[in-house]
Scaffold this motif. Structure first.
Motif, mmCIF file in Angstrom:
data_model
loop_
_atom_site.group_PDB
_atom_site.id
_atom_site.type_symbol
_atom_site.label_atom_id
_atom_site.label_comp_id
_atom_site.label_asym_id
_atom_site.label_seq_id
_atom_site.Cartn_x
_atom_site.Cartn_y
_atom_site.Cartn_z
ATOM 1 N N GLY A 19 -18.887 -26.615 -83.457
ATOM 2 C CA GLY A 19 -20.038 -25.834 -83.882
ATOM 3 C C GLY A 19 -19.697 -24.686 -84.820
ATOM 4 O O GLY A 19 -20.537 -23.871 -85.148
ATOM 5 N N LYS A 20 -18.440 -24.599 -85.287
ATOM 6 C CA LYS A 20 -18.080 -23.447 -86.119
ATOM 7 C C LYS A 20 -18.244 -23.728 -87.605
ATOM 8 O O LYS A 20 -18.294 -22.832 -88.416
ATOM 9 C CB LYS A 20 -16.640 -23.038 -85.828
ATOM 10 C CG LYS A 20 -16.459 -22.477 -84.426
ATOM 11 C CD LYS A 20 -15.096 -21.857 -84.278
ATOM 12 C CE LYS A 20 -14.870 -21.299 -82.897
ATOM 13 N NZ LYS A 20 -14.763 -22.330 -81.874
ATOM 14 N N HIS A 64 -34.586 -24.603 -82.420
ATOM 15 C CA HIS A 64 -34.185 -24.384 -83.813
ATOM 16 C C HIS A 64 -32.689 -24.062 -83.918
ATOM 17 O O HIS A 64 -31.994 -24.567 -84.810
ATOM 18 C CB HIS A 64 -35.025 -23.277 -84.450
ATOM 19 C CG HIS A 64 -36.422 -23.733 -84.783
ATOM 20 N ND1 HIS A 64 -37.549 -23.021 -84.445
ATOM 21 C CD2 HIS A 64 -36.873 -24.858 -85.399
ATOM 22 C CE1 HIS A 64 -38.633 -23.680 -84.855
ATOM 23 N NE2 HIS A 64 -38.244 -24.799 -85.435
ATOM 24 N N GLN A 65 -32.191 -23.241 -82.999
ATOM 25 C CA GLN A 65 -30.751 -22.921 -83.047
ATOM 26 C C GLN A 65 -29.914 -24.145 -82.679
ATOM 27 O O GLN A 65 -28.833 -24.350 -83.222
ATOM 28 C CB GLN A 65 -30.434 -21.758 -82.095
ATOM 29 C CG GLN A 65 -30.921 -20.426 -82.636
ATOM 30 C CD GLN A 65 -30.437 -19.238 -81.809
ATOM 31 O OE1 GLN A 65 -29.578 -19.348 -80.946
ATOM 32 N NE2 GLN A 65 -31.022 -18.081 -82.077
ATOM 33 N N LEU A 66 -30.429 -24.974 -81.767
ATOM 34 C CA LEU A 66 -29.690 -26.193 -81.396
ATOM 35 C C LEU A 66 -29.616 -27.169 -82.576
ATOM 36 O O LEU A 66 -28.620 -27.856 -82.776
ATOM 37 C CB LEU A 66 -30.329 -26.863 -80.179
ATOM 38 C CG LEU A 66 -29.780 -26.482 -78.799
ATOM 39 C CD1 LEU A 66 -28.463 -27.158 -78.518
ATOM 40 C CD2 LEU A 66 -29.601 -24.975 -78.644
ATOM 41 N N VAL A 67 -30.693 -27.195 -83.351
ATOM 42 C CA VAL A 67 -30.680 -28.062 -84.544
ATOM 43 C C VAL A 67 -29.620 -27.562 -85.517
ATOM 44 O O VAL A 67 -28.848 -28.352 -86.088
ATOM 45 C CB VAL A 67 -32.079 -28.103 -85.204
ATOM 46 C CG1 VAL A 67 -32.006 -28.678 -86.608
ATOM 47 C CG2 VAL A 67 -33.042 -28.922 -84.344
ATOM 48 N N GLU A 68 -29.534 -26.246 -85.704
ATOM 49 C CA GLU A 68 -28.504 -25.695 -86.596
ATOM 50 C C GLU A 68 -27.112 -26.067 -86.089
ATOM 51 O O GLU A 68 -26.244 -26.469 -86.848
ATOM 52 C CB GLU A 68 -28.636 -24.164 -86.707
ATOM 53 C CG GLU A 68 -29.802 -23.730 -87.568
ATOM 54 C CD GLU A 68 -29.778 -24.386 -88.945
ATOM 55 O OE1 GLU A 68 -28.751 -24.287 -89.644
ATOM 56 O OE2 GLU A 68 -30.786 -25.037 -89.301
ATOM 57 N N SER A 109 -39.490 -17.024 -71.231
ATOM 58 C CA SER A 109 -38.640 -17.790 -72.146
ATOM 59 C C SER A 109 -38.301 -19.134 -71.518
ATOM 60 O O SER A 109 -38.017 -19.215 -70.321
ATOM 61 C CB SER A 109 -37.351 -17.001 -72.412
ATOM 62 O OG SER A 109 -36.448 -17.790 -73.149
ATOM 63 N N ALA A 110 -38.369 -20.181 -72.310
ATOM 64 C CA ALA A 110 -37.976 -21.513 -71.836
ATOM 65 C C ALA A 110 -37.427 -22.288 -73.028
ATOM 66 O O ALA A 110 -37.971 -22.199 -74.132
ATOM 67 C CB ALA A 110 -39.169 -22.250 -71.233
ATOM 68 N N THR A 111 -36.349 -23.006 -72.801
ATOM 69 C CA THR A 111 -35.767 -23.777 -73.902
ATOM 70 C C THR A 111 -35.655 -25.247 -73.502
ATOM 71 O O THR A 111 -35.411 -25.558 -72.337
ATOM 72 C CB THR A 111 -34.361 -23.248 -74.278
ATOM 73 O OG1 THR A 111 -33.541 -23.255 -73.116
ATOM 74 C CG2 THR A 111 -34.446 -21.858 -74.853
ATOM 75 N N PHE A 112 -35.859 -26.106 -74.474
ATOM 76 C CA PHE A 112 -35.812 -27.547 -74.207
ATOM 77 C C PHE A 112 -34.407 -27.971 -73.790
ATOM 78 O O PHE A 112 -34.230 -28.733 -72.846
ATOM 79 C CB PHE A 112 -36.260 -28.325 -75.453
ATOM 80 C CG PHE A 112 -36.413 -29.796 -75.208
ATOM 81 C CD1 PHE A 112 -37.589 -30.304 -74.688
ATOM 82 C CD2 PHE A 112 -35.374 -30.684 -75.462
ATOM 83 C CE1 PHE A 112 -37.738 -31.660 -74.425
ATOM 84 C CE2 PHE A 112 -35.501 -32.038 -75.202
ATOM 85 C CZ PHE A 112 -36.691 -32.533 -74.680
ATOM 86 N N PHE A 113 -33.410 -27.492 -74.529
ATOM 87 C CA PHE A 113 -32.010 -27.728 -74.149
ATOM 88 C C PHE A 113 -31.460 -26.432 -73.542
ATOM 89 O O PHE A 113 -31.868 -25.336 -73.944
ATOM 90 C CB PHE A 113 -31.167 -28.115 -75.369
ATOM 91 C CG PHE A 113 -31.551 -29.443 -75.971
ATOM 92 C CD1 PHE A 113 -31.309 -30.637 -75.312
ATOM 93 C CD2 PHE A 113 -32.173 -29.495 -77.222
ATOM 94 C CE1 PHE A 113 -31.667 -31.860 -75.870
ATOM 95 C CE2 PHE A 113 -32.536 -30.722 -77.787
ATOM 96 C CZ PHE A 113 -32.279 -31.895 -77.105
ATOM 97 N N THR A 114 -30.522 -26.588 -72.629
ATOM 98 C CA THR A 114 -29.944 -25.420 -71.974
ATOM 99 C C THR A 114 -29.383 -24.441 -73.005
ATOM 100 O O THR A 114 -28.710 -24.851 -73.956
ATOM 101 C CB THR A 114 -28.795 -25.887 -71.039
ATOM 102 O OG1 THR A 114 -29.296 -26.942 -70.231
ATOM 103 C CG2 THR A 114 -28.294 -24.758 -70.167
ATOM 104 N N ASN A 142 -27.640 -36.720 -77.907
ATOM 105 C CA ASN A 142 -26.370 -36.097 -78.294
ATOM 106 C C ASN A 142 -26.527 -35.362 -79.628
ATOM 107 O O ASN A 142 -27.589 -35.368 -80.249
ATOM 108 C CB ASN A 142 -25.231 -37.127 -78.311
ATOM 109 C CG ASN A 142 -25.436 -38.199 -79.366
ATOM 110 O OD1 ASN A 142 -25.980 -37.934 -80.441
ATOM 111 N ND2 ASN A 142 -24.995 -39.409 -79.075
ATOM 112 N N LYS A 143 -25.440 -34.740 -80.041
ATOM 113 C CA LYS A 143 -25.468 -33.871 -81.217
ATOM 114 C C LYS A 143 -25.930 -34.626 -82.473
ATOM 115 O O LYS A 143 -26.784 -34.151 -83.224
ATOM 116 C CB LYS A 143 -24.040 -33.324 -81.412
ATOM 117 C CG LYS A 143 -23.920 -32.168 -82.343
ATOM 118 C CD LYS A 143 -22.470 -31.687 -82.358
ATOM 119 C CE LYS A 143 -22.296 -30.541 -83.318
ATOM 120 N NZ LYS A 143 -20.892 -30.139 -83.445
ATOM 121 N N ASP A 144 -25.354 -35.815 -82.672
ATOM 122 C CA ASP A 144 -25.701 -36.592 -83.873
ATOM 123 C C ASP A 144 -27.155 -37.040 -83.853
ATOM 124 O O ASP A 144 -27.822 -37.064 -84.881
ATOM 125 C CB ASP A 144 -24.787 -37.823 -83.994
ATOM 126 C CG ASP A 144 -23.385 -37.426 -84.431
ATOM 127 O OD1 ASP A 144 -23.237 -36.304 -84.951
ATOM 128 O OD2 ASP A 144 -22.456 -38.225 -84.232
#
Ligand code: SF4
Length: 299
Positions: free
Chosen positions: A276-277, A264-268, A250-255, A217-219
């Protein structure tokens, strides 16, 4: 003959299950650890710690996708040109389509994608099937297997209504002796037996498994990125490699979605609140966080 086989993941529940099997001194006890190649180093060390302190051998099993990757190479060489895939894309794919020996990465190379919450092929390919390979010869010899699983009803709705014991195929039974236990009971069993839990629980991890798990999850992602940035960089490198095997490159670990594209963007995104804002201002201004262990183990 009856065989008692405990699946050990390095997490608290499977460890408590192993402790229980040892306390009950069951006959023909075996422990097995399915190495996904995507665990935190602390988990590998913890499995070794369990072996030493409990004086039991934990058998490692690992999926091998060499055959599938070789077949995929042939497919890319012969079929992709027919499908109009450009030479540069084919060259990129063939450059990385080789077994690395890491089960998780090799699985993604074969499938040219990462697993996801909707296509959760990782559990069956990396854990269930390698452990089943261990079961078959025993069953073929006419023996019975009690497969001990560290599953608890309060973990999810799916698990809530599981039976404590059920026959899977003739001679093979799933056995869930800690089904009714709470997380507190599980940690108490560690304490009672003088065994430390996996140290990752004290470092903010609510669960121990792949690092990160596709279900994280996010946390948890935020905590992983903060404490173990090297794991994020490893996943970023895997995204680059697996991306080269895909026709879209292109492939990403999370959708990829509103949260961003790539680890990297998911971590941000994980550092934000309110959809997310906005960054978590309370934490940034005060430097104070809630107890970072989901089980209250932080000292
Ligand atoms: S821990 Fe998560 S990522 Fe790893 S095999 Fe299980 S579901 Fe897949």
């Amino acid at each position: 003959m009856k065989h008692n086989i405990v699946s050990v993941s390095g997490g608290k529940d499977s460890t408590a299950t192993l402790l229980l099997a040892m306390a009950w001194d069951v006959e023909n006890l075996q422990a097995v650890f399915a190495d996904t190649g995507h665990e935190h180093p602390a988990t590998y060390e913890y499995v070794e710690y369990l072996e030493q302190i409990l004086e039991i051998q934990i058998q490692r099993v690992k999926a091998d996708f060499s055959f599938e990757i070789e077949s995929k190479r042939e497919y890319v060489k012969t079929k992709w040109p027919e499908k109009g895939v450009s030479n540069s894309v084919i060259e990129n794919a063939l450059a990385v389509l080789k077994p690395t020996g890491n089960p998780f990465l090799d699985l993604c190379l074969w499938k040219n994608r990462f697993p996801s919450t909707r296509a959760r092929f990782c559990t069956s390919e990396l854990k269930v099937k390698p452990i089943q390979q261990l079961f078959y010869p025993i069953l073929e010899d006419g023996h019975m297997i009690l497969s001990w699983q560290g599953v608890r009803a309060d973990e999810s709705l799916d698990r809530k209504y599981l039976p404590e014991c059920n026959e899977v195929i003739q001679g093979l039974y799933n056995y869930r002796p800690i089904l009714k236990w709470s997380a507190k009971d599980v940690f108490q069993a560690h304490t009672d037996m003088g065994i430390d839990p996996n140290p990752l629980y004290k470092q903010g991890m609510g669960r121990v498994g792949c690092m990160p798990c596709i279900n994280c999850n996010k946390d948890e992602l935020k905590e992983i990125a903060k404490r173990f940035p090297e794991e994020i960089e490893r996943v970023a490198e895997w995204e680059r490699i697996v991306g080269l095997v895909s026709k879209r490159q292109s492939a990403t670990f999370f959708t990829s979605d509103y949260r961003g594209h790539g680890i990297h963007q998911l971590v941000e995104w994980s550092k934000t609140v309110r959809g997310g804002k906005q960054y978590d201002l309370v934490e940034q201004m005060t430097g104070i966080e809630a107890c970072s262990s989901a089980y209250g183990l932080c000292e």
